[in-house]
Design a protein around this motif. Sequence first.
Motif, PDB file in Angstrom:
ATOM      1  N   CYS A  77       0.850  -1.197   0.000  1.00 24.48           N
ATOM      2  CA  CYS A  77       0.000   0.000   0.000  1.00 24.48           C
ATOM      3  C   CYS A  77       0.877   1.236   0.000  1.00 24.48           C
ATOM      4  O   CYS A  77       1.959   1.243   0.592  1.00 24.48           O
ATOM      5  CB  CYS A  77      -0.840   0.065   1.275  1.00 24.48           C
ATOM      6  N   ILE A  78       0.394   2.300  -0.608  1.00 23.03           N
ATOM      7  CA  ILE A  78       1.014   3.605  -0.419  1.00 23.03           C
ATOM      8  C   ILE A  78       0.327   4.226   0.793  1.00 23.03           C
ATOM      9  O   ILE A  78      -0.905   4.167   0.917  1.00 23.03           O
ATOM     10  CB  ILE A  78       0.899   4.489  -1.690  1.00 23.03           C
ATOM     11  N   VAL A  79       1.135   4.773   1.702  1.00 28.83           N
ATOM     12  CA  VAL A  79       0.578   5.413   2.892  1.00 28.83           C
ATOM     13  C   VAL A  79       0.628   6.919   2.646  1.00 28.83           C
ATOM     14  O   VAL A  79       1.709   7.491   2.470  1.00 28.83           O
ATOM     15  CB  VAL A  79       1.382   5.046   4.151  1.00 28.83           C
ATOM     16  N   CYS A  80      -0.531   7.553   2.616  1.00 26.18           N
ATOM     17  CA  CYS A  80      -0.572   8.989   2.330  1.00 26.18           C
ATOM     18  C   CYS A  80       0.163   9.759   3.433  1.00 26.18           C
ATOM     19  O   CYS A  80      -0.062   9.513   4.618  1.00 26.18           O
ATOM     20  CB  CYS A  80      -2.020   9.456   2.235  1.00 26.18           C
ATOM     21  N   PRO A  81       1.052  10.688   3.061  1.00 27.09           N
ATOM     22  CA  PRO A  81       1.816  11.399   4.083  1.00 27.09           C
ATOM     23  C   PRO A  81       0.959  12.340   4.936  1.00 27.09           C
ATOM     24  O   PRO A  81       1.397  12.755   6.002  1.00 27.09           O
ATOM     25  CB  PRO A  81       2.864  12.162   3.280  1.00 27.09           C
ATOM     26  N   TRP A  82      -0.246  12.684   4.493  1.00 29.25           N
ATOM     27  CA  TRP A  82      -1.039  13.660   5.250  1.00 29.25           C
ATOM     28  C   TRP A  82      -1.763  13.046   6.446  1.00 29.25           C
ATOM     29  O   TRP A  82      -1.613  13.517   7.565  1.00 29.25           O
ATOM     30  CB  TRP A  82      -2.021  14.375   4.319  1.00 29.25           C
ATOM     31  N   HIS A  83      -2.587  12.039   6.228  1.00 33.04           N
ATOM     32  CA  HIS A  83      -3.334  11.456   7.355  1.00 33.04           C
ATOM     33  C   HIS A  83      -3.186   9.945   7.420  1.00 33.04           C
ATOM     34  O   HIS A  83      -3.998   9.263   8.038  1.00 33.04           O
ATOM     35  CB  HIS A  83      -4.822  11.830   7.301  1.00 33.04           C
ATOM     36  N   LYS A  84      -2.169   9.441   6.715  1.00 32.34           N
ATOM     37  CA  LYS A  84      -1.782   8.022   6.809  1.00 32.34           C
ATOM     38  C   LYS A  84      -2.827   7.046   6.294  1.00 32.34           C
ATOM     39  O   LYS A  84      -2.850   5.894   6.737  1.00 32.34           O
ATOM     40  CB  LYS A  84      -1.392   7.664   8.273  1.00 32.34           C
ATOM     41  N   TYR A  85      -3.701   7.469   5.433  1.00 32.61           N
ATOM     42  CA  TYR A  85      -4.605   6.508   4.797  1.00 32.61           C
ATOM     43  C   TYR A  85      -3.769   5.528   3.975  1.00 32.61           C
ATOM     44  O   TYR A  85      -2.738   5.913   3.417  1.00 32.61           O
ATOM     45  CB  TYR A  85      -5.599   7.219   3.877  1.00 32.61           C
ATOM     46  N   LYS A  86      -4.232   4.295   3.936  1.00 34.31           N
ATOM     47  CA  LYS A  86      -3.507   3.242   3.221  1.00 34.31           C
ATOM     48  C   LYS A  86      -4.277   2.850   1.969  1.00 34.31           C
ATOM     49  O   LYS A  86      -5.457   2.545   2.030  1.00 34.31           O
ATOM     50  CB  LYS A  86      -3.342   2.023   4.136  1.00 34.31           C
ATOM     51  N   ILE A  87      -3.577   2.864   0.833  1.00 31.82           N
ATOM     52  CA  ILE A  87      -4.219   2.599  -0.458  1.00 31.82           C
ATOM     53  C   ILE A  87      -3.447   1.479  -1.151  1.00 31.82           C
ATOM     54  O   ILE A  87      -2.226   1.594  -1.339  1.00 31.82           O
ATOM     55  CB  ILE A  87      -4.204   3.869  -1.339  1.00 31.82           C
ATOM     56  N   THR A  88      -4.150   0.410  -1.526  1.00 32.94           N
ATOM     57  CA  THR A  88      -3.449  -0.702  -2.174  1.00 32.94           C
ATOM     58  C   THR A  88      -2.932  -0.278  -3.549  1.00 32.94           C
ATOM     59  O   THR A  88      -3.636   0.374  -4.320  1.00 32.94           O
ATOM     60  CB  THR A  88      -4.371  -1.924  -2.346  1.00 32.94           C
ATOM     61  N   LEU A  89      -1.681  -0.661  -3.817  1.00 34.03           N
ATOM     62  CA  LEU A  89      -1.069  -0.273  -5.096  1.00 34.03           C
ATOM     63  C   LEU A  89      -1.769  -0.947  -6.263  1.00 34.03           C
ATOM     64  O   LEU A  89      -1.922  -0.368  -7.329  1.00 34.03           O
ATOM     65  CB  LEU A  89       0.413  -0.680  -5.118  1.00 34.03           C
ATOM     66  N   ALA A  90      -2.196  -2.186  -6.070  1.00 37.44           N
ATOM     67  CA  ALA A  90      -2.708  -2.963  -7.197  1.00 37.44           C
ATOM     68  C   ALA A  90      -4.127  -2.550  -7.590  1.00 37.44           C
ATOM     69  O   ALA A  90      -4.473  -2.579  -8.760  1.00 37.44           O
ATOM     70  CB  ALA A  90      -2.668  -4.456  -6.866  1.00 37.44           C
ATOM     71  N   THR A  91      -4.941  -2.168  -6.586  1.00 41.26           N
ATOM     72  CA  THR A  91      -6.365  -1.980  -6.891  1.00 41.26           C
ATOM     73  C   THR A  91      -6.917  -0.611  -6.494  1.00 41.26           C
ATOM     74  O   THR A  91      -8.050  -0.290  -6.846  1.00 41.26           O
ATOM     75  CB  THR A  91      -7.205  -3.050  -6.152  1.00 41.26           C
ATOM     76  N   GLY A  92      -6.155   0.181  -5.723  1.00 45.98           N
ATOM     77  CA  GLY A  92      -6.650   1.485  -5.294  1.00 45.98           C
ATOM     78  C   GLY A  92      -7.674   1.415  -4.174  1.00 45.98           C
ATOM     79  O   GLY A  92      -8.396   2.382  -3.918  1.00 45.98           O
ATOM     80  N   GLU A  93      -7.724   0.271  -3.471  1.00 42.23           N
ATOM     81  CA  GLU A  93      -8.674   0.165  -2.355  1.00 42.23           C
ATOM     82  C   GLU A  93      -8.152   0.905  -1.120  1.00 42.23           C
ATOM     83  O   GLU A  93      -6.959   0.888  -0.842  1.00 42.23           O
ATOM     84  CB  GLU A  93      -8.866  -1.300  -1.966  1.00 42.23           C
ATOM     85  N   GLY A  94      -9.061   1.511  -0.393  1.00 42.43           N
ATOM     86  CA  GLY A  94      -8.721   2.092   0.892  1.00 42.43           C
ATOM     87  C   GLY A  94      -8.837   1.000   1.959  1.00 42.43           C
ATOM     88  O   GLY A  94      -9.872   0.344   2.046  1.00 42.43           O
ATOM     89  N   LEU A  95      -7.766   0.805   2.739  1.00 41.44           N
ATOM     90  CA  LEU A  95      -7.811  -0.222   3.788  1.00 41.44           C
ATOM     91  C   LEU A  95      -7.929   0.443   5.155  1.00 41.44           C
ATOM     92  O   LEU A  95      -7.390   1.519   5.373  1.00 41.44           O
ATOM     93  CB  LEU A  95      -6.544  -1.083   3.763  1.00 41.44           C
ATOM     94  N   TYR A  96      -8.639  -0.211   6.046  1.00 46.53           N
ATOM     95  CA  TYR A  96      -8.721   0.273   7.426  1.00 46.53           C
ATOM     96  C   TYR A  96      -8.803  -0.920   8.350  1.00 46.53           C
ATOM     97  O   TYR A  96      -9.144  -2.034   7.925  1.00 46.53           O
ATOM     98  CB  TYR A  96      -9.944   1.188   7.607  1.00 46.53           C
ATOM     99  N   GLN A  97      -8.502  -0.688   9.603  1.00 45.96           N
ATOM    100  CA  GLN A  97      -8.575  -1.764  10.593  1.00 45.96           C
ATOM    101  C   GLN A  97      -9.858  -1.627  11.381  1.00 45.96           C
ATOM    102  O   GLN A  97     -10.201  -0.532  11.826  1.00 45.96           O
ATOM    103  CB  GLN A  97      -7.400  -1.663  11.553  1.00 45.96           C
ATOM    104  N   SER A  98     -10.532  -2.748  11.546  1.00 40.95           N
ATOM    105  CA  SER A  98     -11.750  -2.681  12.350  1.00 40.95           C
ATOM    106  C   SER A  98     -11.644  -3.640  13.523  1.00 40.95           C
ATOM    107  O   SER A  98     -10.997  -4.685  13.448  1.00 40.95           O
ATOM    108  CB  SER A  98     -12.971  -3.008  11.496  1.00 40.95           C
ATOM    109  N   ILE A  99     -12.267  -3.218  14.616  1.00 38.49           N
ATOM    110  CA  ILE A  99     -12.273  -4.030  15.837  1.00 38.49           C
ATOM    111  C   ILE A  99     -13.725  -4.301  16.177  1.00 38.49           C
ATOM    112  O   ILE A  99     -14.562  -3.398  16.099  1.00 38.49           O
ATOM    113  CB  ILE A  99     -11.565  -3.283  16.988  1.00 38.49           C
ATOM    114  N   ASN A 100     -14.000  -5.511  16.531  1.00 45.67           N
ATOM    115  CA  ASN A 100     -15.351  -5.855  16.961  1.00 45.67           C
ATOM    116  C   ASN A 100     -15.489  -5.479  18.436  1.00 45.67           C
ATOM    117  O   ASN A 100     -14.867  -6.094  19.299  1.00 45.67           O
ATOM    118  CB  ASN A 100     -15.573  -7.357  16.763  1.00 45.67           C
ATOM    119  N   PRO A 101     -16.301  -4.455  18.761  1.00 47.84           N
ATOM    120  CA  PRO A 101     -16.376  -3.977  20.150  1.00 47.84           C
ATOM    121  C   PRO A 101     -16.964  -5.022  21.096  1.00 47.84           C
ATOM    122  O   PRO A 101     -16.757  -4.943  22.306  1.00 47.84           O
ATOM    123  CB  PRO A 101     -17.286  -2.748  20.060  1.00 47.84           C
TER     124      PRO A 101
END
Length: 157
Positions: A77-101
């Motif tokens: 993933c490329i990590v955006c330098p501004w707010h650290k969003y993660k974008i997959t290089l191959a598909t352009g998907e935005g990735l995030y981590q989720s926790i089941n509360p």
Amino acid sequence: RDLNGSDQDAEVKEYSPVCVGREADIKKMERMTAVVHEREVVIFYHKGEYHAMDIRCYHSGGPLHLGEIEDFDGRPCIVCPWHKYKITLATGEGLYQSINPKDPSAKPKWCSKGIKQRIHTVTVKNGNIYVTLSNEPFKCDSDFYATGDFKVIQTSS
Ligand code: FES
């Protein structure tokens, strides 16, 4: 009126491959920026593969060519330098981590927000790198910063 004919010509031109540089140079620098039919893109060379995407991050227009590449969930993933969003290089998907509360013991899980950054096609011919703009008809969040009033083309002086 011959409007249709000229629109089609414009479209064919917009999606024709554009030479952006030499293979030898991007292999050394591992990334380059280019303007392809008035759209700013960044091209990465990562682990033997080429990836091109809109240069401005879909979140708020951050400069992706200044980000670091890291693997998340085994996906580069490329990590955006501004707010650290993660974008997959191959598909352009935005990735995030989720926790089941409801399950505090569970490990955070990587999830996809879907395709957020428009990915373009890279081809190599005779040692030259070509980028062909994506003409996928879906709306992509990064289009906002790549077109219209918010487009910023950096001019090198
Ligand atoms: Fe890229 Fe906010 S602008 S993460």
